[in-house]
Design an enzyme around this catalytic site. Structure first.
Site, PDB file in Angstrom:
ATOM      1  N   ASP A 108       0.835  -1.207   0.000  1.00  0.00           N
ATOM      2  CA  ASP A 108       0.000   0.000   0.000  1.00  0.00           C
ATOM      3  C   ASP A 108       0.876   1.267   0.000  1.00  0.00           C
ATOM      4  O   ASP A 108       2.110   1.173  -0.107  1.00  0.00           O
ATOM      5  CB  ASP A 108      -0.904  -0.102   1.250  1.00  0.00           C
ATOM      6  CG  ASP A 108      -2.190   0.691   1.154  1.00  0.00           C
ATOM      7  OD1 ASP A 108      -2.463   1.264   0.096  1.00  0.00           O
ATOM      8  OD2 ASP A 108      -2.928   0.733   2.159  1.00  0.00           O
ATOM      9  N   HIS A 109       0.240   2.417   0.173  1.00  0.00           N
ATOM     10  CA  HIS A 109       0.914   3.732   0.141  1.00  0.00           C
ATOM     11  C   HIS A 109       2.382   3.720   0.580  1.00  0.00           C
ATOM     12  O   HIS A 109       2.703   3.283   1.687  1.00  0.00           O
ATOM     13  CB  HIS A 109       0.215   4.711   1.091  1.00  0.00           C
ATOM     14  CG  HIS A 109      -1.190   4.969   0.729  1.00  0.00           C
ATOM     15  ND1 HIS A 109      -1.574   6.026  -0.051  1.00  0.00           N
ATOM     16  CD2 HIS A 109      -2.322   4.288   1.037  1.00  0.00           C
ATOM     17  CE1 HIS A 109      -2.877   5.990  -0.203  1.00  0.00           C
ATOM     18  NE2 HIS A 109      -3.367   4.946   0.439  1.00  0.00           N
ATOM     19  N   GLU A 181      -2.754   8.187   6.699  1.00  0.00           N
ATOM     20  CA  GLU A 181      -2.155   6.944   6.223  1.00  0.00           C
ATOM     21  C   GLU A 181      -0.749   6.880   6.766  1.00  0.00           C
ATOM     22  O   GLU A 181       0.040   7.810   6.598  1.00  0.00           O
ATOM     23  CB  GLU A 181      -2.163   6.875   4.691  1.00  0.00           C
ATOM     24  CG  GLU A 181      -1.171   7.806   4.043  1.00  0.00           C
ATOM     25  CD  GLU A 181      -1.433   8.093   2.572  1.00  0.00           C
ATOM     26  OE1 GLU A 181      -2.595   8.124   2.157  1.00  0.00           O
ATOM     27  OE2 GLU A 181      -0.451   8.300   1.876  1.00  0.00           O
ATOM     28  N   HIS A 225      -9.331   8.358   3.898  1.00  0.00           N
ATOM     29  CA  HIS A 225      -9.101   7.139   4.688  1.00  0.00           C
ATOM     30  C   HIS A 225      -9.859   7.238   6.006  1.00  0.00           C
ATOM     31  O   HIS A 225      -9.847   8.282   6.653  1.00  0.00           O
ATOM     32  CB  HIS A 225      -7.607   6.979   5.014  1.00  0.00           C
ATOM     33  CG  HIS A 225      -6.771   6.609   3.835  1.00  0.00           C
ATOM     34  ND1 HIS A 225      -5.586   7.227   3.544  1.00  0.00           N
ATOM     35  CD2 HIS A 225      -6.939   5.664   2.880  1.00  0.00           C
ATOM     36  CE1 HIS A 225      -5.057   6.678   2.455  1.00  0.00           C
ATOM     37  NE2 HIS A 225      -5.866   5.736   2.032  1.00  0.00           N
ATOM     38  N   HIS A 264      -9.334   4.606  -3.409  1.00  0.00           N
ATOM     39  CA  HIS A 264      -8.844   4.543  -2.018  1.00  0.00           C
ATOM     40  C   HIS A 264      -9.943   4.970  -1.063  1.00  0.00           C
ATOM     41  O   HIS A 264     -10.876   5.671  -1.436  1.00  0.00           O
ATOM     42  CB  HIS A 264      -7.603   5.435  -1.847  1.00  0.00           C
ATOM     43  CG  HIS A 264      -6.364   4.749  -2.308  1.00  0.00           C
ATOM     44  ND1 HIS A 264      -5.449   4.210  -1.433  1.00  0.00           N
ATOM     45  CD2 HIS A 264      -5.934   4.451  -3.559  1.00  0.00           C
ATOM     46  CE1 HIS A 264      -4.495   3.632  -2.133  1.00  0.00           C
ATOM     47  NE2 HIS A 264      -4.754   3.752  -3.423  1.00  0.00           N
ATOM     48  N   ASN A 286      -9.829  -0.143  -2.248  1.00  0.00           N
ATOM     49  CA  ASN A 286      -9.174  -0.460  -0.981  1.00  0.00           C
ATOM     50  C   ASN A 286     -10.152  -0.364   0.179  1.00  0.00           C
ATOM     51  O   ASN A 286     -10.891   0.616   0.300  1.00  0.00           O
ATOM     52  CB  ASN A 286      -8.047   0.538  -0.716  1.00  0.00           C
ATOM     53  CG  ASN A 286      -6.892   0.394  -1.675  1.00  0.00           C
ATOM     54  OD1 ASN A 286      -6.906  -0.454  -2.565  1.00  0.00           O
ATOM     55  ND2 ASN A 286      -5.883   1.218  -1.505  1.00  0.00           N
TER      56      ASN A 286
HETATM   57  O1  LIG Z   1      -7.379   3.320   0.992  1.00  0.00           O
HETATM   58  C1  LIG Z   1      -7.212   2.491   1.869  1.00  0.00           C
HETATM   59  C2  LIG Z   1      -5.916   1.841   2.029  1.00  0.00           C
HETATM   60  O2  LIG Z   1      -4.953   2.362   1.166  1.00  0.00           O
HETATM   61  C3  LIG Z   1      -8.296   2.068   2.797  1.00  0.00           C
HETATM   62  O3  LIG Z   1      -9.097   3.140   3.178  1.00  0.00           O
HETATM   63  P1  LIG Z   1     -10.245   2.917   4.290  1.00  0.00           P
HETATM   64  O4  LIG Z   1      -9.530   2.586   5.549  1.00  0.00           O
HETATM   65  O5  LIG Z   1     -10.977   4.214   4.353  1.00  0.00           O
HETATM   66  O6  LIG Z   1     -11.078   1.788   3.801  1.00  0.00           O
HETATM   67  O1  LIG Z   2      -3.256   4.081   4.092  1.00  0.00           O
HETATM   68  C1  LIG Z   2      -4.279   3.553   4.445  1.00  0.00           C
HETATM   69  C2  LIG Z   2      -4.401   2.213   4.952  1.00  0.00           C
HETATM   70  O2  LIG Z   2      -5.646   2.145   5.583  1.00  0.00           O
HETATM   71  C3  LIG Z   2      -3.254   1.791   5.836  1.00  0.00           C
HETATM   72  O3  LIG Z   2      -3.443   2.186   7.116  1.00  0.00           O
HETATM   73  P1  LIG Z   2      -2.348   1.939   8.268  1.00  0.00           P
HETATM   74  O4  LIG Z   2      -1.214   2.857   7.996  1.00  0.00           O
HETATM   75  O5  LIG Z   2      -3.092   2.285   9.494  1.00  0.00           O
HETATM   76  O6  LIG Z   2      -1.948   0.506   8.198  1.00  0.00           O
HETATM   77 ZN   LIG Z   3      -1.664   9.221  -0.411  1.00  0.00          ZN
HETATM   78 ZN   LIG Z   4      -5.321   4.399   0.578  1.00  0.00          ZN
END
Ligand SMILES: O=C(CO)COP(=O)(O)O
Ligand SMILES: O=C[C@H](O)COP(=O)(O)O
Ligand SMILES: [Zn+2]
Ligand SMILES: [Zn+2]
Length: 358
Positions: A108-109, A181, A225, A264, A286
């Site tokens: 992810d990110h 995030e 998010h 996202h 996501n």
């Molecule tokens: O985009 C996400 C992870 O990269 C998830 O977002 P949410 O936690 O809002 O479902």
């Molecule tokens: O970036 C968004 C995802 O929900 C990841 O979250 P996290 O950094 O809490 O694992």
């Molecule tokens: Zn971002």
């Molecule tokens: Zn995301």
């Protein structure tokens, strides 16, 4: 014909990931990407996909990766996140085939300050490629959305060349996802940057398509998010149609929706918002916050419902000598969280039209 006629069960390569996304786009459905933090959550996601007869995307964030390796480890140089992501990938690879579903294994990110994490995963991909002629992961995300567009594109181009050489798929972000995030706080960013412009999306498509077709774009359309009470940021998935139209025109009009788009912040979205996004070429959504909540639910209900059985090792409402091992064994109570997580992942599959697709 189904997904298994297009790609095999188990972890997919970057090429296979694109084929899956192409099939999803043509057939107007999308695949949920669920953040996992442990073998327990990963297995529950696989179980849901198997039951729903759906392909699935399993992803680890930088923090989720560190958790996978163990919160007791130092992570000052991203060493725990690198070890945890690698461990998660090997775990999913080892069990995925047994569940019989195609899996896109993704990270992810990754913001600029987290690039050492990315470097470590890429090294693991390259080492795996040497031995197996495929990368360890299917795909990784680069998120330089807080930097200038020029720096964002240049960084993606640089990494994508190395990724393409070992058959990896790239997801990149342009426009900012609000909320939080990985310790990056986007709760108060300027509203305009939460909505990406079609020209910017095409500029990225143009730069990346010269390297490989295996990439997707997380263009922002008011994504946030987390789940908050409705505020002034509104999701506008209808804007995604403009990106597809603009890109289609620039490319000569032969392909109606040339872009693989990523949604996202899927948690808390309405069915209507999801449908509009999928209709406009979103192939991946996501979901993290809602599945975190779902995992907790089963455990919470167990702890509340069995309160009298978890106070001492021996002695419960049925008798002072009765043993409680069958209640405090983690395979019993953690399993309850897995069950409620399975249910929520199946719901995400249903929302995206990703049911009975194998
Ligand atoms: O985009 C996400 C992870 O990269 C998830 O977002 P949410 O936690 O809002 O479902
Ligand atoms: O970036 C968004 C995802 O929900 C990841 O979250 P996290 O950094 O809490 O694992
Ligand atoms: Zn971002
Ligand atoms: Zn995301």
């Amino acid at each position: 014909m189904g997904v298994l006629d297009i790609v095999p069960a188990g972890v997919l390569s970057g090429d296979e990931t694109r084929k899956l996304f192409e099939y999803a786009k043509e057939n107007k459905f999308a695949i949920p990407a669920i953040n996992v933090t442990s073998s327990s959550t990963a297995n529950a996601v696989l179980e849901a996909a198997r039951d729903a007869k759906s392909p699935i995307i399993i992803q680890v964030s930088q923090g989720g990766s560190a958790y996978f390796a163990g919160k007791g480890l130092a992570n000052d140089k991203q060493q725990a996140s690198i070890a945890g992501a690698t461990a998660a990938a090997h775990h999913v690879r080892t069990v995925a085939k047994a569940y019989g579903v195609p899996v896109v294994l993704h990270s992810d990110h990754c913001a600029k300050k987290l690039l050492p994490w990315f470097d470590g995963m890429l090294e693991a991909d390259e080492a795996y490629f040497k031995e197996h002629q495929e990368p360890l992961f299917s795909s990784h995300m680069l998120d330089l959305s807080e930097e200038s567009k020029e720096e964002n594109i240049a960084t993606c181009v640089k990494y994508f060349k190395r990724m393409a050489a070992v058959g990896l798929f790239l997801e990149m972000e342009i426009g900012i996802t609000g909320g939080e995030e990985d310790g990056v706080d986007n709760t108060s960013v300027d509203n305009a940057s939460l909505y990406t412009q079609p020209e910017d999306v095409y500029e990225i498509h143009d730069a990346l398509s010269k390297i490989s077709p295996n990439f997707s774009i997380a263009a922002a359309f008011g994504n946030v998010h987390g789940v908050y009470k409705p505020g002034n940021v509104k999701l506008h998935p209808e804007l995604l149609e403009k990106h597809q139209k603009h890109a289609s025109e620039k490319l000569g009009g032969k392909v109606e929706k040339p872009l693989y788009l990523v949604f996202h912040g899927g948690s808390g979205s309405s069915k209507e918002e999801i449908n509009t996004a999928v209709a406009n070429g979103v192939v991946k959504m996501n979901v993290d916050t809602d599945t975190q909540f779902a995992y907790m639910l089963g455990i919470r209900d167990f702890m509340e419902g069995k309160k009298g059985y978890i106070q001492t090792q021996v002695g419960n409402p049925e008798g002072a000598d009765k043993p409680n091992k069958k209640y405090y064994d983690p395979r019993v109570w953690v399993r309850e969280g897995e069950k409620t997580l399975v249910t929520r992942v199946k719901e995400a599959c249903a929302d995206l039209g990703n049911i009975n697709r194998l």
